[in-house]
Design a protein around this motif. Structure first.
Motif, PDB file in Angstrom:
ATOM      1  N   GLN A  73       0.819  -1.306   0.023  1.00 51.61           N
ATOM      2  CA  GLN A  73      -0.028   0.318  -0.032  1.00 51.61           C
ATOM      3  C   GLN A  73       0.870   1.346   0.087  1.00 51.61           C
ATOM      4  O   GLN A  73       0.637   2.251  -0.769  1.00 51.61           O
ATOM      5  CB  GLN A  73      -0.865  -0.116   1.232  1.00 51.61           C
ATOM      6  CG  GLN A  73      -1.971   1.212   1.132  1.00 51.61           C
ATOM      7  CD  GLN A  73      -2.736   0.999  -0.009  1.00 51.61           C
ATOM      8  OE1 GLN A  73      -3.472   0.121  -0.278  1.00 51.61           O
ATOM      9  NE2 GLN A  73      -2.889   2.055  -0.677  1.00 51.61           N
ATOM     10  N   ILE A  74       2.056   1.275   0.762  1.00 45.00           N
ATOM     11  CA  ILE A  74       2.923   2.411   0.748  1.00 45.00           C
ATOM     12  C   ILE A  74       3.445   2.640  -0.561  1.00 45.00           C
ATOM     13  O   ILE A  74       3.483   3.762  -1.107  1.00 45.00           O
ATOM     14  CB  ILE A  74       4.080   2.180   1.814  1.00 45.00           C
ATOM     15  CG1 ILE A  74       3.323   2.274   3.153  1.00 45.00           C
ATOM     16  CG2 ILE A  74       4.852   3.285   1.540  1.00 45.00           C
ATOM     17  CD1 ILE A  74       4.307   1.806   4.570  1.00 45.00           C
ATOM     18  N   ALA A  75       3.814   1.580  -1.300  1.00 43.06           N
ATOM     19  CA  ALA A  75       4.548   1.636  -2.707  1.00 43.06           C
ATOM     20  C   ALA A  75       3.442   2.202  -3.592  1.00 43.06           C
ATOM     21  O   ALA A  75       3.764   3.090  -4.401  1.00 43.06           O
ATOM     22  CB  ALA A  75       5.014   0.301  -3.245  1.00 43.06           C
ATOM     23  N   SER A  76       2.216   1.784  -3.442  1.00 45.67           N
ATOM     24  CA  SER A  76       1.081   2.432  -4.161  1.00 45.67           C
ATOM     25  C   SER A  76       1.017   3.724  -3.673  1.00 45.67           C
ATOM     26  O   SER A  76       0.813   4.656  -4.867  1.00 45.67           O
ATOM     27  CB  SER A  76      -0.114   1.597  -4.082  1.00 45.67           C
ATOM     28  OG  SER A  76      -1.256   1.942  -4.841  1.00 45.67           O
ATOM     29  N   ASP A  77       0.716   4.235  -2.706  1.00 42.78           N
ATOM     30  CA  ASP A  77       0.545   5.463  -2.199  1.00 42.78           C
ATOM     31  C   ASP A  77       1.525   6.505  -2.585  1.00 42.78           C
ATOM     32  O   ASP A  77       1.261   7.633  -3.176  1.00 42.78           O
ATOM     33  CB  ASP A  77       0.301   5.650  -0.797  1.00 42.78           C
ATOM     34  CG  ASP A  77      -0.626   5.053  -0.138  1.00 42.78           C
ATOM     35  OD1 ASP A  77      -1.774   4.605  -0.941  1.00 42.78           O
ATOM     36  OD2 ASP A  77      -1.114   4.563   1.157  1.00 42.78           O
ATOM     37  N   LEU A  78       2.758   6.323  -2.477  1.00 45.22           N
ATOM     38  CA  LEU A  78       4.030   6.941  -2.789  1.00 45.22           C
ATOM     39  C   LEU A  78       4.392   6.839  -4.131  1.00 45.22           C
ATOM     40  O   LEU A  78       5.495   7.473  -4.453  1.00 45.22           O
ATOM     41  CB  LEU A  78       5.180   6.751  -1.807  1.00 45.22           C
ATOM     42  CG  LEU A  78       4.817   7.356  -0.311  1.00 45.22           C
ATOM     43  CD1 LEU A  78       5.808   6.905   0.654  1.00 45.22           C
ATOM     44  CD2 LEU A  78       4.177   8.739  -0.208  1.00 45.22           C
ATOM     45  N   ASP A  79       3.917   6.074  -5.087  1.00 45.50           N
ATOM     46  CA  ASP A  79       4.229   5.687  -6.239  1.00 45.50           C
ATOM     47  C   ASP A  79       5.806   5.247  -6.430  1.00 45.50           C
ATOM     48  O   ASP A  79       6.591   5.876  -7.084  1.00 45.50           O
ATOM     49  CB  ASP A  79       4.092   6.977  -7.190  1.00 45.50           C
ATOM     50  CG  ASP A  79       4.118   6.322  -8.868  1.00 45.50           C
ATOM     51  OD1 ASP A  79       3.911   5.395  -9.323  1.00 45.50           O
ATOM     52  OD2 ASP A  79       4.665   7.529  -9.550  1.00 45.50           O
TER      53      ASP A  79
END
Length: 175
Positions: free
Chosen positions: A166-172
């Motif tokens: 989710q963090i990877a997705s949120d922060l691209d």
């Protein structure tokens, strides 16, 4: 985001595959690296990154990755470090090496030490943002499976891996 580096560490062997996104660009295409070296990768993490317990330093994933990419990969694995301790040293490492890419693998020691998934997730989020602010491309990894004495942490590893995704997705960020 284009093509990302994806990895799986099994039995000391890393397997890399391309994850196709839209377009044919590769991770880093068109990126402003500022003063950083786009051909330098820093593998930054705990004992898994360091290669603790392996027969030879050439068996760790950073050495294998250097050969596969034909790029310099500096191993900054810090056995026993939690994500908070990693956060304490990420800035000096970026200042010293000026990497184009930072491969981040932290979190299992947070679970072992009882800090929990939330603390690790916050610290990983800060690490990713620190890389971006430095014009270094962060590549975040999910945790490897746990077994033997650490088998009881499996559910925590699963939950933290969900948070990392989710963090990877949120922060691209590349995963």
């Amino acid at each position: 985001m284009g093509r990302l580096i994806c990895g799986s560490l099994l039995g000391g062997v890393i397997a890399l595959a391309g994850c196709e996104g839209s377009g044919t660009s590769h991770l880093g295409d068109g990126h402003d690296f500022g003063p950083n070296n786009p051909n330098l990768y820093v593998a930054f993490g705990d004992s898994i990154t360091a290669g603790s317990g392996l027969a030879s330093p050439s068996d760790c994933y950073s050495a294998k990755l250097a050969g596969m990419l034909n790029k310099t990969v500096v191993n900054k694995g810090l056995p026993g470090y939690s994500s908070g301790e990693g956060l304490d040293v990420i800035y000096p490492i970026m200042d010293d090496y000026k990497p184009g890419y930072m491969l981040i693998l932290f979190g299992v020691n947070d679970l072992i030490m009882g800090y929990g998934e939330e603390v690790a997730a916050v610290n990983l989020r800060i690490m990713i943002q620190a890389c971006k602010d430095n014009k270094t491309i962060p590549v975040i990894a999910t945790l490897t499976p746990v077994f033997s004495n650490y088998a009881g942490l499996s559910s925590g590893v699963g939950r933290l891996n969900d948070k990392i995704r989710q963090i990877a997705s949120d922060l691209d960020a590349a995963l």
